[in-house]
Design a protein around this motif. Structure first.
Motif, short mmCIF file in Angstrom:
data_model
loop_
_atom_site.label_atom_id
_atom_site.label_comp_id
_atom_site.label_asym_id
_atom_site.label_seq_id
_atom_site.Cartn_x
_atom_site.Cartn_y
_atom_site.Cartn_z
N LYS A 81 -1.04 6.80 2.15
CA LYS A 81 -0.64 5.60 2.88
C LYS A 81 -0.93 4.31 2.11
CE LYS A 81 -1.03 7.63 7.51
NZ LYS A 81 -1.62 7.51 8.86
N GLN B 126 6.40 6.23 6.06
CA GLN B 126 6.23 6.42 4.62
C GLN B 126 5.87 7.88 4.33
OE1 GLN B 126 4.10 3.30 2.52
NE2 GLN B 126 3.01 4.82 1.30
N HIS C 31 -0.18 1.07 0.01
CA HIS C 31 0.93 0.13 0.00
C HIS C 31 1.87 0.48 -1.15
CE1 HIS C 31 3.18 -3.60 -0.30
NE2 HIS C 31 2.63 -4.02 0.83
N ARG D 10 2.13 -1.02 12.61
CA ARG D 10 1.73 -0.68 11.23
C ARG D 10 1.66 0.83 11.06
NH1 ARG D 10 -1.21 -2.98 6.96
NH2 ARG D 10 -2.47 -1.48 5.81
N ASP D 11 1.12 1.51 12.07
CA ASP D 11 1.01 2.96 11.98
C ASP D 11 2.39 3.61 11.92
OD1 ASP D 11 -0.77 5.37 12.10
OD2 ASP D 11 0.45 5.76 13.88
N LEU E 12 3.58 3.27 8.28
CA LEU E 12 2.87 4.15 7.35
C LEU E 12 3.18 5.62 7.64
CD1 LEU E 12 -0.56 2.31 7.11
CD2 LEU E 12 1.34 2.30 5.47
#
Length: 767
Positions: A477, A66, A479, A59-60, A63
């Motif tokens: 971060k 992103q 969504h 997940r990190d 993000l």
């Protein structure tokens, strides 16, 4: 209140109740749909693993990727989920296509021992038939937060990942492709950052092809169009498109019928013998707004020059007629500045008009008002300069990722400026709101005939001051689906919604002060038009979110209400006619002919740009194929400049009529400016943007979005020719801008005329 006044006052109360009920109902609906977007957004896995158990991404990683994407300019360099720039690919569609081809290649090599393209047609068809089941299956475990990919897919995704790692670096083999995409070498110099960027692009692609639990459509409602993986329009997409068109036709018919049987004539107004504004004394704060108009002119020039440069990059990629300008000012930066300076100069114009009009409406000059106007001016300059500098540093990768969002580039179109500068802008808007309210306050307590107008003007002022706060509901971060929801609060509601209500009320107030419209009738008209516009416009915000990882209900509500946004635009011909009539209302109204003609231009482009071109990409089935193509800038240019740009310039001319006193206006320069800007805008759309967009639409429908945005398609000789043809419209437009600037320079260089006793300033009249 006299007995004869009661029916009319009651009528206003009824209109106010309708407006309040409209706001409560529509914002409640928009809020409920926001809750659904939060609840049903595509999951971001805690870890993505292979069948053999190796961890691919976390997940990190996604993000952080992103953040890397944001630091490159984000939506100003290509697009994700269809939102962003149009030169580089849509990274979601491009990754999905490359991964699908790579998976076919994995199977072909292992099972047939040869390249996929070398297989017999029957063998290729058999492998392609397996592809949708493999990619669309949802293997995300909500209880553990783990997404498990097959070993074959793990092998396949390494191909696009390696491609992007090389593309965003300096690999010389991809230099021609970077040139075609208008990307500089080393967009992301750091290899570790490029690895994270790949994780983010994979996740956006995974959400675009993976079926929602229990449904046969992907998280992005089967967008983008990609026949290889069975991404095709859903049934809901088609049905709600039909419903939206039927509702639009029915609503237009109802409006025409209502006008036919309730066509109340405009109350006759006898214009005064002299221009009332010439009798109003200019206060120190009103005079101080003149420097705002100078900034509007300066930013306007910068913005159109940046637009011409950005358009030129679509044919030369990284050069300006052979000069390697992109080393300093790459496409992603020029487009960022082009979009942001447009927002800045249009917003500055509205703020200046508000500060000029408020003392006229309020009937007094509050203490220290001029100081407040000057402090606000300094704050706005700081935000403009600071944000542009921060974006330069971010795109050139001179900032740490976390600080890039705060000081550099947020990566989201129209809300690009770093969070620190965003806070500064919001603080400036609150200061502007305070300055406006303290000037308007005395009149808010009176029961004058223009009370409704004043309250509408004040209400729109409050909304402009506070609605920008929607930008603070997402962070670096957040969504992507949630971020898009709040971003369009700013773009659609703040800019396209309440700025329009504010401008309508401001014009009505000024026309009432000029004695050209009856205040009570104008107040009722402004309330009614605002209620009609906002009823469709507030939930219509969702039409931007059909394919942004939102549920089908968002598609249904967005399609239904956004279609109704076109309804009031069908009656703008009547508004244009009434505006032109004001020019001949009295001998002195000829002084206002050019502001009025700019307002007629606004009515035209509202119908064509916001109405016709807006509805072109509005129904879900249309936007399914058109999102992310050049049909979007057709609407954006004709609506943003054609409506809000011309409106801002017209309002500036309206207050310049009083600020310039008896200076002689260069009517020829204004005529060249008006026709140059309007004809130039029409030419760039007709000869370049629209033909390219329609050609892309055919390619998108026939082959897929990835192809319509690919270098293979966009670098075809015919498309390049159409891009060069944009120079025709750009040149005409730039000539119009030059004429407008010459008009302003000519106005400033004239000596200040001596005051004539016949137009000696008088105290501001009371109602």
């Amino acid at each position: 209140m006299t007995e004869s006044d009661r029916p009319r006052a009651t009528g206003h109360r009824r209109y106010w109740l309708i407006l309040v009920a409209t706001l409560l109902a529509t914002f409640s609906l928009l809020g409920f749909m926001g809750r659904e977007i939060y609840r049903q957004a595509p999951p971001i896995p805690e870890r993505i693993v292979s069948e053999s158990g190796s961890v691919l991404y976390t997940r990190d990683d996604i993000l952080q990727g992103q953040l890397v994407w944001q630091s490159t300019g984000g939506q100003q360099l290509g697009s994700v989920w269809g939102h962003g720039a149009y030169q580089a690919p849509d990274w979601t569609a491009d990754w999905l296509h490359r991964e699908a081809l790579a998976l076919l290649e994995v199977w072909a090599q292992r099972e047939q021992g040869r390249a996929f393209e070398q297989l017999a047609p029957a063998a290729r068809t058999a492998l392609e038939a397996r592809l949708p089941a493999e990619l669309r299956a949802n293997r995300y475990d909500d209880t553990t937060g783990t997404l498990t990919l097959s070993n074959d897919r793990v092998l396949a995704l390494q191909v696009p990942h390696a491609h992007y790692t090389a593309l965003f670096g300096t690999d010389p083999a991809l230099a021609p492709l970077r040139e075609a995409y208008a990307m500089q070498d080393g967009v992301v110099p750091d290899a570790a950052r490029r690895e994270k960027l790949g994780a983010f692009f994979f996740w956006t692609s995974w959400a675009a092809v993976t079926n929602r639990p229990g449904l046969a459509i992907s998280y992005t409602n089967n967008w983008p169009h990609e026949p290889l993986v069975d991404n095709r329009p859903s049934g809901a997409n088609v049905v709600w498109s039909i419903v939206s068109v039927v509702l639009l036709l029915g609503a237009i018919a109802a409006l025409v019928l209502w006008r036919a049987f309730h066509d109340e004539p405009e109350p006759h107004v006898e214009p005064p013998a002299r221009d009332p504004l010439s009798r109003i004394e200019l206060t120190p704060s009103m005079r101080a707004t003149s420097k705002y108009i100078a900034v509007v002119a300066g930013l306007f020039v910068v913005q159109v020059l940046l637009g011409a440069l950005t358009a030129h990059y679509t044919v030369e990629g990284r050069e300006f007629f052979g000069f390697p300008l992109a080393e300093i000012l790459p496409y992603s930066l020029s487009r960022t500045w082009h979009v942001q300076t447009a927002m800045f100069w249009i917003a500055t114009a509205f703020l200046a008009v508000g500060l000029f009009v408020a003392p006229i409406v309020g009937g007094h000059e509050p203490r220290f008002q001029r100081l407040g106007v000057n402090v606000l001016f300094g704050a706005l300059l700081l935000v403009v300069v600071g944000s542009l500098a921060g974006e330069y540093l971010a795109i050139h990768q001179k900032l740490e990722l976390e600080s890039s969002f705060w000081l550099g580039h947020q990566g989201y179109e129209y809300t690009d400026l770093g969070r620190v500068w965003q806070i500064g802008l919001f603080t400036g808007l609150v200061l502007w709101l305070v300055l406006m309210l303290r000037a308007l306050w005395p009149r808010l307590r009176e029961r004058a005939s223009s009370r409704s107008l004043i309250w509408m003007f004040t209400g729109a002022t409050v909304c402009i001051g506070l609605m920008y706060g929607g930008a603070f509901f997402f962070s670096a971060k957040t969504h992507l689906s949630v971020m898009e929801y709040w971003r369009w609060w700013v773009v659609h509601l703040w800019v396209e919604g309440f700025f329009e209500v504010f401008a309508t009320a401001a014009m009505a107030l000024l026309f009432a002060k000029l004695g050209l419209v009856e205040p009570r009738h104008a107040g009722r008209a402004v309330i009614a038009s605002a209620a009609l516009f906002l009823f469709a416009g507030i939930p219509g915000t969702l039409h931007h979110l059909y394919f942004s990882g939102t549920p089908v209900s968002v598609l249904a509500v967005g399609a239904t209400f956004s279609a109704l946004e076109v309804v009031p635009l069908t009656m703008l011909g009547i508004e244009a006619r009434n505006t032109l009539k004001l020019e001949r209302a009295a001998p002195w109204t000829h002084r206002y002919r050019w502001p009025l003609r700019f307002f007629v231009g606004v009515a035209f482009w509202n119908t064509v740009g916001a109405g016709l071109f807006g509805f072109l990409i509005n129904p879900p089935i249309a936007l399914y194929y058109l999102q992310g193509l050049n049909t979007t800038p057709v609407h954006a240019h004709s609506a943003l400049f054609g409506v809000y740009g011309l409106l801002a310039l017209g309002l500036c001319l309206l207050i310049l009529r009083r600020l310039s006193g008896e200076r002689t206006w260069n009517e020829r320069a204004l005529s060249l400016a008006f026709w140059g800007m309007n004809l130039g805008l029409a030419a760039m759309i007709a000869f370049s943007l629209l033909p390219i967009g329609l050609a892309q639409a055919v390619a998108s429908a026939d082959v897929g979005l990835w192809y319509a945005r690919s270098a293979d398609f966009l670098q075809q000789p015919a498309i390049i020719t159409l891009r060069w043809l944009r120079m025709l419209g750009d040149t005409i437009f730039l000539a119009g801008v030059a004429a407008f600037i010459w008009f302003l320079i000519d106005l400033v260089r004239q000596p200040r005329p001596a005051r004539s006793p016949s137009i000696a300033p008088a105290p501001m009249p009371a109602e």
